[in-house]
Design an enzyme around this catalytic site. Structure first.
Site, mmCIF file in Angstrom:
data_model
loop_
_atom_site.group_PDB
_atom_site.id
_atom_site.type_symbol
_atom_site.label_atom_id
_atom_site.label_comp_id
_atom_site.label_asym_id
_atom_site.label_seq_id
_atom_site.Cartn_x
_atom_site.Cartn_y
_atom_site.Cartn_z
ATOM 1 N N LYS A 114 0.822 -1.217 0.000
ATOM 2 C CA LYS A 114 0.000 0.000 0.000
ATOM 3 C C LYS A 114 0.852 1.262 0.000
ATOM 4 O O LYS A 114 0.459 2.275 -0.572
ATOM 5 C CB LYS A 114 -0.949 0.000 1.199
ATOM 6 C CG LYS A 114 -2.090 -0.983 1.020
ATOM 7 C CD LYS A 114 -3.280 -0.658 1.883
ATOM 8 C CE LYS A 114 -4.449 -1.535 1.520
ATOM 9 N NZ LYS A 114 -5.590 -1.364 2.368
ATOM 10 N N LYS A 206 -4.125 -8.484 -6.075
ATOM 11 C CA LYS A 206 -5.383 -8.751 -5.385
ATOM 12 C C LYS A 206 -6.519 -7.877 -5.930
ATOM 13 O O LYS A 206 -6.300 -6.703 -6.225
ATOM 14 C CB LYS A 206 -5.147 -8.429 -3.902
ATOM 15 C CG LYS A 206 -6.294 -8.729 -2.990
ATOM 16 C CD LYS A 206 -5.928 -8.423 -1.548
ATOM 17 C CE LYS A 206 -6.371 -7.035 -1.156
ATOM 18 N NZ LYS A 206 -6.614 -6.850 0.277
ATOM 19 N N LYS A 209 -11.020 -2.920 -3.601
ATOM 20 C CA LYS A 209 -12.048 -1.899 -3.849
ATOM 21 C C LYS A 209 -11.437 -0.535 -4.116
ATOM 22 O O LYS A 209 -12.099 0.338 -4.661
ATOM 23 C CB LYS A 209 -13.078 -1.844 -2.711
ATOM 24 C CG LYS A 209 -12.525 -1.654 -1.318
ATOM 25 C CD LYS A 209 -13.666 -1.616 -0.299
ATOM 26 C CE LYS A 209 -13.464 -2.538 0.873
ATOM 27 N NZ LYS A 209 -12.245 -2.339 1.648
HETATM 28 N N1 AQP Z 1 -9.257 -9.964 -3.200
HETATM 29 C C1 AQP Z 1 -9.639 -10.524 -2.075
HETATM 30 N N2 AQP Z 1 -9.771 -11.868 -1.976
HETATM 31 C C2 AQP Z 1 -10.186 -12.441 -0.834
HETATM 32 N N3 AQP Z 1 -10.509 -11.746 0.273
HETATM 33 C C3 AQP Z 1 -10.404 -10.425 0.231
HETATM 34 N N4 AQP Z 1 -10.644 -9.449 1.135
HETATM 35 C C4 AQP Z 1 -10.379 -8.254 0.579
HETATM 36 N N5 AQP Z 1 -9.974 -8.393 -0.685
HETATM 37 C C5 AQP Z 1 -9.967 -9.736 -0.939
HETATM 38 C C6 AQP Z 1 -11.117 -9.713 2.478
HETATM 39 O O1 AQP Z 1 -12.170 -8.797 2.744
HETATM 40 C C7 AQP Z 1 -12.135 -8.433 4.121
HETATM 41 C C8 AQP Z 1 -12.239 -6.956 4.233
HETATM 42 O O2 AQP Z 1 -11.101 -6.350 3.692
HETATM 43 P P1 AQP Z 1 -10.792 -4.838 4.040
HETATM 44 O O3 AQP Z 1 -11.714 -3.976 3.339
HETATM 45 O O4 AQP Z 1 -10.751 -4.641 5.505
HETATM 46 O O5 AQP Z 1 -9.326 -4.630 3.576
HETATM 47 P P2 AQP Z 1 -8.523 -5.136 2.369
HETATM 48 O O6 AQP Z 1 -8.143 -6.560 2.570
HETATM 49 O O7 AQP Z 1 -7.394 -4.170 2.200
HETATM 50 O O8 AQP Z 1 -9.575 -5.044 1.162
HETATM 51 P P3 AQP Z 1 -9.522 -4.193 -0.137
HETATM 52 O O9 AQP Z 1 -10.761 -4.421 -0.904
HETATM 53 O O10 AQP Z 1 -8.224 -4.444 -0.851
HETATM 54 O O11 AQP Z 1 -9.567 -2.731 0.439
HETATM 55 P P4 AQP Z 1 -8.652 -1.516 0.085
HETATM 56 O O12 AQP Z 1 -8.742 -1.407 -1.399
HETATM 57 O O13 AQP Z 1 -9.207 -0.359 0.805
HETATM 58 O O14 AQP Z 1 -7.283 -1.879 0.552
HETATM 59 C C9 AQP Z 1 -10.846 -8.996 4.720
HETATM 60 O O15 AQP Z 1 -11.154 -10.147 5.490
HETATM 61 C C10 AQP Z 1 -10.053 -9.379 3.519
HETATM 62 O O16 AQP Z 1 -9.241 -10.501 3.782
#
Ligand code: AQP
Length: 344
Positions: A114, A206, A209
């Site tokens: 990040k 990955k 969002k």
């Molecule tokens: N691509 C993914 N595959 C499987 N699991 C995922 N999770 C997120 N992306 C994937 C799971 O969703 C939960 C919530 O995630 P989060 O929003 O707290 O943070 P993150 O993992 O950083 O998700 P994003 O979508 O990638 O958010 P941003 O873009 O803001 O960094 C977690 O249990 C995560 O494992």
């Protein structure tokens, strides 16, 4: 010692939830609501580790709440709340910042991903994100944490923090609580296929969002046409699908799409590989679209309905925060007393 079984998990309100969030985490949350006491948090304090427009943060916090409910979580059975409404998270996080070692944080791959190349410019909050996550879980002495595979490293760090706290403050813990261990070692609940859903544009990244490209992900509220278009345009390669697991070596996009199919159908990945062996992507993508649309449609319809009533979503969060604060109060009070703070 044994701890009462309790589930905690959270999602950041950093955008509209994706298929990755759904398959990796939220879809499974509802599975636990009949067998555990569960807390499901909208982690708005985590979200601001990367700047969020205040209006968007507010909207996305209600959006994640709506997604929880649309995925089948019952606010009467589960505690659904937003992190910033329960001050114990921030208090515990500070204590954990003083337990966590810098060397541990330096190993966290999410920070590296990040922060990117411009690390000097990343927020201090992004760096200590894992201690706040440990605080979220341990403020309730949660024993089980359903997360996607990408969060496994942070959960291991939470275990290290719990262990170091129990060790460093061992004498004070025995005096305060008459036990040897104050915090449990939380266990990840990571199961099933495709727990790491990858970007539709790059099978090595990955699905996220906050990815700048909307075409890289399927959003939980995308309509059927949008899902079809995104799958049609998903990156692939010219070869037909392979018939065995080793055939995916060097083909991350193919592996990702098969993994998504298996997770949506709730079937073993190898069974899906068998079924589509030798199939061209154009054919496979039609089947995948049909499955994605039929699986997501009931959830996205409900999501849109719930988002139209922000007052109801705010009530759910406020009530949940009251219940969460009551659970956290004795645990944070004991923690402060163990550390030696006066007045705890
Ligand atoms: N691509 C993914 N595959 C499987 N699991 C995922 N999770 C997120 N992306 C994937 C799971 O969703 C939960 C919530 O995630 P989060 O929003 O707290 O943070 P993150 O993992 O950083 O998700 P994003 O979508 O990638 O958010 P941003 O873009 O803001 O960094 C977690 O249990 C995560 O494992």
């Amino acid at each position: 010692m044994s701890f009462a079984e309790r589930v905690f998990s959270g999602v950041q309100p950093t955008g509209t939830l994706t298929l990755g969030n759904y398959l990796g985490a939220i879809r499974r949350f509802a599975d636990f609501q009949d067998s555990y006491e569960c807390l499901y948090c909208v982690v708005d304090m985590h979200a601001i580790t990367v700047f969020q427009d205040p209006k968007e943060l507010h909207r996305n916090t209600l959006g994640v709440t709506a997604a929880y409910l649309a995925a089948g979580l019952d606010p009467a059975k589960n505690i659904i709340f937003n992190q910033s409404q329960v001050a114990a998270h921030a208090e515990m996080a500070w204590i954990f910042n003083c337990v966590t070692r810098i060397g541990w944080l330096n190993r966290m791959t999410q920070f590296k991903e990040k922060a990117g190349k411009n690390r000097e410019n990343a927020s201090a909050g992004l760096y200590v994100y894992p201690s706040l996550m440990a605080a979220d879980i341990l403020t309730y002495k949660a024993t089980h944490v359903p997360v996607g595979e990408d969060q496994k490293q942070h959960l291991e760090l939470a275990r290290d923090i719990a262990q170091k706290f129990n060790h460093d403050y061992g004498d004070a813990i025995r005096t305060q609580t008459n036990t040897d261990e104050f915090f449990p070692q939380p266990e990840p609940l990571i199961e099933g296929p495709a727990m790491r859903v990858m970007s539709l544009r790059d099978g090595t990244k990955k699905m996220s969002k906050s990815d700048p490209s909307d075409m890289s992900r399927i959003n939980m509220d995308d309509d059927a046409d949008t899902i079809a278009q995104k799958i049609r345009k998903a990156k692939t390669d010219p070869e037909p699908l392979p018939g065995e697991a080793t055939g995916f070596i060097g083909r991350p996009e193919a592996e990702n799409l098969i993994g998504i199919y298996a997770a949506l159908a709730q079937e073993p990945k190898l069974a899906v590989v068998d079924r589509f062996a030798g199939t061209q992507f154009s054919e496979f993508k039609k089947d995948l679209t049909e499955l994605a649309v039929s699986t997501l449609a009931p959830v996205s319809d409900e999501l849109r309905r719930l988002k139209a009533d922000p007052g109801h979503l705010e009530t759910v969060l406020n009530e949940g925060a009251g219940r969460a604060a009551a659970l956290a109060a004795p645990i944070i009070a004991d923690t402060k007393a163990i550390v030696g703070f006066v007045g705890a």
